[in-house]
Design a protein around this motif. Sequence first.
Motif, PDB file in Angstrom:
ATOM      1  N   ASN A  31       8.818  10.166   4.480  1.00  0.00           N
ATOM      2  CA  ASN A  31       9.540   9.395   3.469  1.00  0.00           C
ATOM      3  C   ASN A  31       9.378   7.904   3.731  1.00  0.00           C
ATOM      4  O   ASN A  31       9.427   7.462   4.885  1.00  0.00           O
ATOM      5  N   VAL A  32       9.225   7.132   2.648  1.00  0.00           N
ATOM      6  CA  VAL A  32       9.172   5.678   2.762  1.00  0.00           C
ATOM      7  C   VAL A  32      10.245   5.090   1.856  1.00  0.00           C
ATOM      8  O   VAL A  32      10.546   5.630   0.781  1.00  0.00           O
ATOM      9  N   VAL A  33      10.851   3.999   2.301  1.00  0.00           N
ATOM     10  CA  VAL A  33      11.772   3.248   1.457  1.00  0.00           C
ATOM     11  C   VAL A  33      11.225   1.837   1.299  1.00  0.00           C
ATOM     12  O   VAL A  33      10.847   1.202   2.283  1.00  0.00           O
ATOM     13  N   TYR A  34      11.137   1.386   0.059  1.00  0.00           N
ATOM     14  CA  TYR A  34      10.605   0.066  -0.273  1.00  0.00           C
ATOM     15  C   TYR A  34      11.772  -0.863  -0.592  1.00  0.00           C
ATOM     16  O   TYR A  34      12.587  -0.572  -1.479  1.00  0.00           O
ATOM     17  N   VAL A  35      11.856  -1.981   0.112  1.00  0.00           N
ATOM     18  CA  VAL A  35      12.947  -2.950  -0.067  1.00  0.00           C
ATOM     19  C   VAL A  35      12.378  -4.197  -0.745  1.00  0.00           C
ATOM     20  O   VAL A  35      11.659  -4.977  -0.124  1.00  0.00           O
ATOM     21  N   PRO A  36      12.679  -4.429  -2.038  1.00  0.00           N
ATOM     22  CA  PRO A  36      12.121  -5.560  -2.773  1.00  0.00           C
ATOM     23  C   PRO A  36      13.000  -6.800  -2.781  1.00  0.00           C
ATOM     24  O   PRO A  36      12.744  -7.744  -3.536  1.00  0.00           O
ATOM     25  N   THR A  37      14.023  -6.842  -1.947  1.00  0.00           N
ATOM     26  CA  THR A  37      15.061  -7.875  -2.018  1.00  0.00           C
ATOM     27  C   THR A  37      14.497  -9.300  -2.021  1.00  0.00           C
ATOM     28  O   THR A  37      14.944 -10.159  -2.799  1.00  0.00           O
ATOM     29  N   ALA A  38      13.522  -9.588  -1.168  1.00  0.00           N
ATOM     30  CA  ALA A  38      12.995 -10.952  -1.078  1.00  0.00           C
ATOM     31  C   ALA A  38      12.388 -11.420  -2.389  1.00  0.00           C
ATOM     32  O   ALA A  38      12.403 -12.617  -2.710  1.00  0.00           O
ATOM     33  N   SER A  39      11.853 -10.490  -3.174  1.00  0.00           N
ATOM     34  CA  SER A  39      11.173 -10.865  -4.416  1.00  0.00           C
ATOM     35  C   SER A  39      12.128 -11.390  -5.476  1.00  0.00           C
ATOM     36  O   SER A  39      11.720 -12.151  -6.366  1.00  0.00           O
ATOM     37  N   VAL A  40      13.386 -10.991  -5.394  1.00  0.00           N
ATOM     38  CA  VAL A  40      14.353 -11.348  -6.431  1.00  0.00           C
ATOM     39  C   VAL A  40      14.564 -12.857  -6.509  1.00  0.00           C
ATOM     40  O   VAL A  40      14.842 -13.405  -7.579  1.00  0.00           O
ATOM     41  N   ALA A  41      14.406 -13.547  -5.379  1.00  0.00           N
ATOM     42  CA  ALA A  41      14.619 -14.999  -5.346  1.00  0.00           C
ATOM     43  C   ALA A  41      13.395 -15.787  -5.781  1.00  0.00           C
ATOM     44  O   ALA A  41      13.441 -17.018  -5.832  1.00  0.00           O
ATOM     45  N   GLU A  42      12.295 -15.111  -6.085  1.00  0.00           N
ATOM     46  CA  GLU A  42      11.073 -15.786  -6.517  1.00  0.00           C
ATOM     47  C   GLU A  42      11.006 -15.815  -8.042  1.00  0.00           C
ATOM     48  O   GLU A  42      11.155 -14.786  -8.694  1.00  0.00           O
ATOM     49  N   PRO A  43      10.750 -16.997  -8.622  1.00  0.00           N
ATOM     50  CA  PRO A  43      10.609 -17.073 -10.080  1.00  0.00           C
ATOM     51  C   PRO A  43       9.209 -16.657 -10.521  1.00  0.00           C
ATOM     52  O   PRO A  43       8.308 -16.459  -9.704  1.00  0.00           O
ATOM     53  N   GLY A  44       9.033 -16.536 -11.815  1.00  0.00           N
ATOM     54  CA  GLY A  44       7.700 -16.336 -12.362  1.00  0.00           C
ATOM     55  C   GLY A  44       7.255 -14.886 -12.399  1.00  0.00           C
ATOM     56  O   GLY A  44       8.041 -13.952 -12.223  1.00  0.00           O
ATOM     57  N   ASP A  45       5.967 -14.710 -12.634  1.00  0.00           N
ATOM     58  CA  ASP A  45       5.384 -13.390 -12.796  1.00  0.00           C
ATOM     59  C   ASP A  45       5.464 -12.588 -11.497  1.00  0.00           C
ATOM     60  O   ASP A  45       5.177 -13.108 -10.417  1.00  0.00           O
ATOM     61  N   HIS A  46       5.841 -11.328 -11.613  1.00  0.00           N
ATOM     62  CA  HIS A  46       5.978 -10.465 -10.442  1.00  0.00           C
ATOM     63  C   HIS A  46       4.934  -9.346 -10.427  1.00  0.00           C
ATOM     64  O   HIS A  46       5.157  -8.283  -9.841  1.00  0.00           O
ATOM     65  N   GLY A  47       3.789  -9.623 -11.025  1.00  0.00           N
ATOM     66  CA  GLY A  47       2.720  -8.645 -10.971  1.00  0.00           C
ATOM     67  C   GLY A  47       2.285  -8.321  -9.555  1.00  0.00           C
ATOM     68  O   GLY A  47       1.897  -7.189  -9.255  1.00  0.00           O
ATOM     69  N   TRP A  48       2.389  -9.311  -8.661  1.00  0.00           N
ATOM     70  CA  TRP A  48       2.033  -9.089  -7.252  1.00  0.00           C
ATOM     71  C   TRP A  48       2.938  -8.033  -6.614  1.00  0.00           C
ATOM     72  O   TRP A  48       2.497  -7.253  -5.759  1.00  0.00           O
ATOM     73  N   LEU A  49       4.214  -8.027  -7.026  1.00  0.00           N
ATOM     74  CA  LEU A  49       5.155  -7.034  -6.493  1.00  0.00           C
ATOM     75  C   LEU A  49       4.785  -5.635  -6.979  1.00  0.00           C
ATOM     76  O   LEU A  49       4.770  -4.678  -6.196  1.00  0.00           O
ATOM     77  N   LEU A  50       4.483  -5.511  -8.257  1.00  0.00           N
ATOM     78  CA  LEU A  50       4.103  -4.216  -8.802  1.00  0.00           C
ATOM     79  C   LEU A  50       2.806  -3.713  -8.171  1.00  0.00           C
ATOM     80  O   LEU A  50       2.674  -2.515  -7.869  1.00  0.00           O
ATOM     81  N   ALA A  51       1.853  -4.625  -7.942  1.00  0.00           N
ATOM     82  CA  ALA A  51       0.593  -4.231  -7.307  1.00  0.00           C
ATOM     83  C   ALA A  51       0.841  -3.705  -5.900  1.00  0.00           C
ATOM     84  O   ALA A  51       0.239  -2.706  -5.477  1.00  0.00           O
ATOM     85  N   ASP A  52       1.737  -4.362  -5.161  1.00  0.00           N
ATOM     86  CA  ASP A  52       2.034  -3.931  -3.801  1.00  0.00           C
ATOM     87  C   ASP A  52       2.748  -2.580  -3.806  1.00  0.00           C
ATOM     88  O   ASP A  52       2.420  -1.685  -3.022  1.00  0.00           O
ATOM     89  N   MET A  53       3.717  -2.428  -4.703  1.00  0.00           N
ATOM     90  CA  MET A  53       4.416  -1.142  -4.814  1.00  0.00           C
ATOM     91  C   MET A  53       3.443  -0.019  -5.149  1.00  0.00           C
ATOM     92  O   MET A  53       3.488   1.070  -4.552  1.00  0.00           O
ATOM     93  N   ASN A  54       2.564  -0.275  -6.107  1.00  0.00           N
ATOM     94  CA  ASN A  54       1.616   0.760  -6.517  1.00  0.00           C
ATOM     95  C   ASN A  54       0.646   1.113  -5.394  1.00  0.00           C
ATOM     96  O   ASN A  54       0.288   2.287  -5.213  1.00  0.00           O
ATOM     97  N   ARG A  55       0.229   0.095  -4.639  1.00  0.00           N
ATOM     98  CA  ARG A  55      -0.681   0.343  -3.522  1.00  0.00           C
ATOM     99  C   ARG A  55      -0.007   1.238  -2.481  1.00  0.00           C
ATOM    100  O   ARG A  55      -0.612   2.181  -1.961  1.00  0.00           O
ATOM    101  N   LEU A  56       1.249   0.949  -2.174  1.00  0.00           N
ATOM    102  CA  LEU A  56       1.977   1.760  -1.201  1.00  0.00           C
ATOM    103  C   LEU A  56       2.252   3.153  -1.753  1.00  0.00           C
ATOM    104  O   LEU A  56       2.045   4.155  -1.059  1.00  0.00           O
ATOM    105  N   HIS A  57       2.691   3.218  -2.994  1.00  0.00           N
ATOM    106  CA  HIS A  57       3.002   4.512  -3.602  1.00  0.00           C
ATOM    107  C   HIS A  57       1.764   5.409  -3.633  1.00  0.00           C
ATOM    108  O   HIS A  57       1.856   6.634  -3.444  1.00  0.00           O
ATOM    109  N   GLY A  58       0.609   4.801  -3.823  1.00  0.00           N
ATOM    110  CA  GLY A  58      -0.626   5.555  -3.918  1.00  0.00           C
ATOM    111  C   GLY A  58      -1.041   6.258  -2.641  1.00  0.00           C
ATOM    112  O   GLY A  58      -1.966   7.078  -2.660  1.00  0.00           O
ATOM    113  N   LEU A  59      -0.375   5.976  -1.540  1.00  0.00           N
ATOM    114  CA  LEU A  59      -0.690   6.654  -0.286  1.00  0.00           C
ATOM    115  C   LEU A  59      -0.162   8.089  -0.261  1.00  0.00           C
ATOM    116  O   LEU A  59      -0.504   8.848   0.637  1.00  0.00           O
TER     117      LEU A  59
END
Length: 222
Positions: A31-59
Amino acid sequence: MNFLLTASGLRNETERDALRDMVGRPFGSANVVYVPTASVAEPGDHGWLLADMNRLHGLGWRQFDVLELNGLPRRTVLDRLLNADVIYVGGGNHYHLARSITGNGLADGFLEALESRVYVGFSAGSMIFSRHLTGHSADVIGDTADLHVLGTATVEPPFGLFDWYLKPHLYSPDFPERDDAWADRIVAKADFPIYFLDDETAVRVRDGEVDVISEGRWRFHS
């Protein structure tokens, strides 16, 4: 405690192989748990977050959980961490992440969970373990603006496990100012050790032993 502190997530096979070795069994049985908390304080496009989540999920994990550290009861957060075999903490504003851990009284429970789990950090998630994560280091590194957007000029290191500081995204096209001259200016002011990592590099800590794994470039200032 086992840490894989990446600059930009699990971007290459060397990092993924290192994680497989640390987990000790197939990802499909963990089991893996993904913690996105740091991203919430960043403005702008969050495509980088989705790409990272998808890369991890794809494992191909047995269970892929997503956990925000703010707003939930402390016991709920800690139970979700304890349900994971791998705790993956994503990028964004490392000061917001640190304040979320200390402000919600999570530091001790986090450390307890890490006694028998693998921790993977991505950028901000890799930066929060240094004892030098302070207002002073913000001045040395030159990112006090990331503190000011939170309405403060101070921060407490939530864990203080490592004497060195980690700074990601050296030579990154997403941060074009982070070249050797930028690193040299930081080194000239720094009174603590620093790992500068490019986006294909990670610091690995296993039972207190520290090494660097990389398909890219990195620097260490002692």
